[in-house]
Design an enzyme around this catalytic site. Structure first.
Site, mmCIF file in Angstrom:
data_model
loop_
_atom_site.group_PDB
_atom_site.id
_atom_site.type_symbol
_atom_site.label_atom_id
_atom_site.label_comp_id
_atom_site.label_asym_id
_atom_site.label_seq_id
_atom_site.Cartn_x
_atom_site.Cartn_y
_atom_site.Cartn_z
ATOM 1 N N GLU A 129 -14.851 -20.327 -25.028
ATOM 2 C CA GLU A 129 -13.487 -19.869 -24.730
ATOM 3 C C GLU A 129 -12.535 -20.109 -25.911
ATOM 4 O O GLU A 129 -11.318 -20.097 -25.764
ATOM 5 C CB GLU A 129 -12.969 -20.554 -23.460
ATOM 6 N N HIS A 133 -9.233 -24.855 -19.074
ATOM 7 C CA HIS A 133 -9.401 -25.045 -20.520
ATOM 8 C C HIS A 133 -8.845 -26.429 -20.855
ATOM 9 O O HIS A 133 -7.882 -26.878 -20.222
ATOM 10 C CB HIS A 133 -8.608 -24.013 -21.331
ATOM 11 N N CYS A 160 -1.196 -21.131 -24.748
ATOM 12 C CA CYS A 160 -2.225 -20.105 -24.502
ATOM 13 C C CYS A 160 -1.934 -18.843 -25.288
ATOM 14 O O CYS A 160 -2.841 -18.093 -25.637
ATOM 15 C CB CYS A 160 -2.264 -19.708 -23.030
HETATM 16 O O1 SUG Z 1 -8.483 -17.144 -18.837
HETATM 17 N N1 SUG Z 1 -5.724 -16.006 -16.986
HETATM 18 C C1 SUG Z 1 -6.254 -16.591 -18.200
HETATM 19 C C2 SUG Z 1 -5.298 -17.618 -18.736
HETATM 20 C C3 SUG Z 1 -5.724 -18.126 -20.068
HETATM 21 C C4 SUG Z 1 -4.954 -19.314 -20.490
HETATM 22 N N2 SUG Z 1 -5.378 -19.727 -21.763
HETATM 23 C C5 SUG Z 1 -5.454 -21.005 -22.196
HETATM 24 N N3 SUG Z 1 -5.419 -22.009 -21.369
HETATM 25 N N4 SUG Z 1 -5.625 -21.195 -23.444
HETATM 26 C C6 SUG Z 1 -7.632 -17.202 -17.947
HETATM 27 O O2 SUG Z 1 -7.837 -17.749 -16.860
HETATM 28 C C7 SUG Z 1 -5.665 -14.426 -15.156
HETATM 29 C C8 SUG Z 1 -5.662 -12.923 -15.014
HETATM 30 C C9 SUG Z 1 -5.321 -12.475 -13.634
HETATM 31 O O3 SUG Z 1 -5.599 -13.192 -12.670
HETATM 32 O O4 SUG Z 1 -4.755 -11.351 -13.510
HETATM 33 C C10 SUG Z 1 -6.255 -14.892 -16.470
HETATM 34 O O5 SUG Z 1 -7.154 -14.295 -16.986
#
Ligand code: SUG
Length: 447
Positions: free
Chosen positions: A175, A248, A369
């Site tokens: 990731e 994460h 993020c």
């Molecule tokens: O991968 N949310 C992302 C958020 C990513 C956050 N990134 C870090 N922590 N670096 C994920 O879970 C949700 C999309 C939705 O539900 O429509 C989403 O993909």
């Protein structure tokens, strides 16, 4: 040692930003499933954050959004006919799949890639490995386009190496930088690279939520980047953190220079982790650990407020670090109190600034993020595509572009509207011109 700075490259929020409830273990994504989003507010919030950092004198770049809905996946899944017919049929018979191909998730650039500065790598080039993001279907389609975007922003092969994603197999679940921290005495000098993983390949995983990063993926990235094993450490995330919603590591930990800011429950073996970091830093610097105890900020509050999903920055003109935190951190009593006490003390973090990125936050994406950190020497900075760097003029053009092309609101059923596909492509065609992405940057432009 060359002088270097830590630049931030933010993912530009795409025109289909919506709340699909797609990420198991990401509590905000689940909680907000089905809400009406505002793609325009989302992109403008992200741009305002970029502008704020650029105005302060920090190097700020951007990464273009991807094409969504992503028709190639729908066609691979057996839908055929015109693009409109594909969308219509998918909405009727596989609406969940259409939602997954419509997510604007590439905005979360901390998951775009893992980055190792040239001061840490054997060949003295800056290395990127785009993340395969294979744990979730909607994100597993990002890697190839992200690689293209990074090659656009960092075109000079003498200085930059953009690797391929790791194999698309669960042993290599990766990731990106969200599970990676670099600490150093000086940005341009050698650093230590800290990789955080949730599980090992082949391990029977019985956790409530998926562990999205494997040790084997971290090791593969470290090898490919040519990192010095004596300056690299692999640390296991605690299951308690994953269960509490830390999908994460950057939801419970952030670091820069010599400072690591983290929650007491972040790591499986807290003492072992801190000892290991001290050991790899030995001779370079003494780490400054800023540990937030559960008794002051319960892990549940850390996750709803996203205290740690903040940007920890060396702010021009300030002698202590600045934490750029989401507005939700100010609105949560325990984290507001913690920040006030922390900045009143004499630790390494001297100020907290709150920013509004609510559209992204509702999907579990805070300030940290939204950005990919890239440490750049002056020569590397000069080799970045000029169009990938934020300026007043580019900001003004992008605000005007977003206002023209993005919808004010997007309800779940709007994903079925074939006009959304046309509007998104028009927006990306216009962006292609603004950023000089070339004639075939997006799959739809390649026919
Ligand atoms: O991968 N949310 C992302 C958020 C990513 C956050 N990134 C870090 N922590 N670096 C994920 O879970 C949700 C999309 C939705 O539900 O429509 C989403 O993909």
């Amino acid at each position: 040692m060359s002088r270097a700075v830590e630049a931030n490259f933010d993912g530009l929020v795409g025109p289909t930003h919506n709340y699909g409830g797609l990420s198991e273990g990401n509590l905000a994504s689940a909680r907000n499933e089905g809400l009406t989003s505002s793609p325009r507010a989302g992109v403008l919030e992200g741009l305002a954050k970029m502008k704020r950092l650029a105005d302060s004198g920090l190097v700020q770049g951007l990464i273009p959004p991807h094409e969504r809905p992503y028709l190639p996946l729908l066609r691979q899944a057996g839908f055929s006919g015109s693009d409109e017919a594909v969308i219509e049929a998918a909405w009727k018979t596989a609406p969940g799949l259409l939602r997954k191909t419509s997510s604007a998730s590439p905005m979360w650039a901390a998951n775009a890639a893992t980055v190792s500065p040239s001061a840490d790598t054997a060949d003295r080039r800056l290395h990127f490995t785009p993340a395969n993001l294979l744990t979730t279907l909607h994100r597993s389609i990002e890697g190839r386009q992200t690689r293209r975007a990074l090659q656009w922003a960092f075109p000079d092969r003498q200085r930059f190496e953009v690797h391929d994603v790791l194999p698309m197999q669960p042993d290599f679940a990766d990731e990106g930088a969200a599970n990676h921290v670099r600490l150093c005495a000086e940005q341009g000098g050698p650093g230590v690279e800290i990789f955080v993983y949730g599980r090992e390949a082949g391990e029977a995983w019985s956790g409530k939520f998926p562990a999205r990063q494997t040790l084997e993926a971290c090791q593969a990235v470290a090898r490919a980047h040519g990192l010095d094993p004596a300056r690299t450490v692999f640390i296991r995330q605690s299951e308690a953190a994953i269960e509490a919603g830390a999908f994460h590591n950057d939801v419970v930990c952030v670091g820069t220079r010599t400072t690591l800011f983290f929650h007491e429950k972040a790591f499986a073996n807290r003492q072992g982790a801190l000892d290991a970091i001290r050991r790899v830093a030995d001779g370079l610097f003494e780490p400054d650990f800023v540990e937030v105890p559960e008794a002051e900020v319960a892990i549940g509050d850390a996750i709803t407020s996203y205290l740690f999903n903040s940007q920890l920055l060396e702010w021009p003109g300030e002698d202590r670090l600045v934490l750029v935190a989401p507005a939700e951190t100010e609105e949560t009593a325990s984290t507001r109190a913690y920040c006030a006490a922390m900045t009143a003390g004499n630790g390494p973090i001297g100020r907290v600034e709150f920013v509004d990125v609510r559209q992204s936050m509702r999907n579990g994406g805070g300030p940290a993020c939204l950005r990919l950190r890239v440490v750049l020497t002056e020569a590397e900075r000069a080799a970045v595509s000029p169009n990938a760097l934020m300026t007043d003029a580019l900001y003004a053009r992008l605000v005007e572009w977003a206002q023209r092309h993005y919808r004010e609101s997007l309800a779940p059923n709007d994903l079925a509207d074939p006009a959304l596909l046309r509007e998104s492509r028009e927006a990306l065609d216009a962006l292609t011109q603004i950023l000089g992405l070339g004639p075939d940057f997006y799959p739809f432009q390649r026919g």
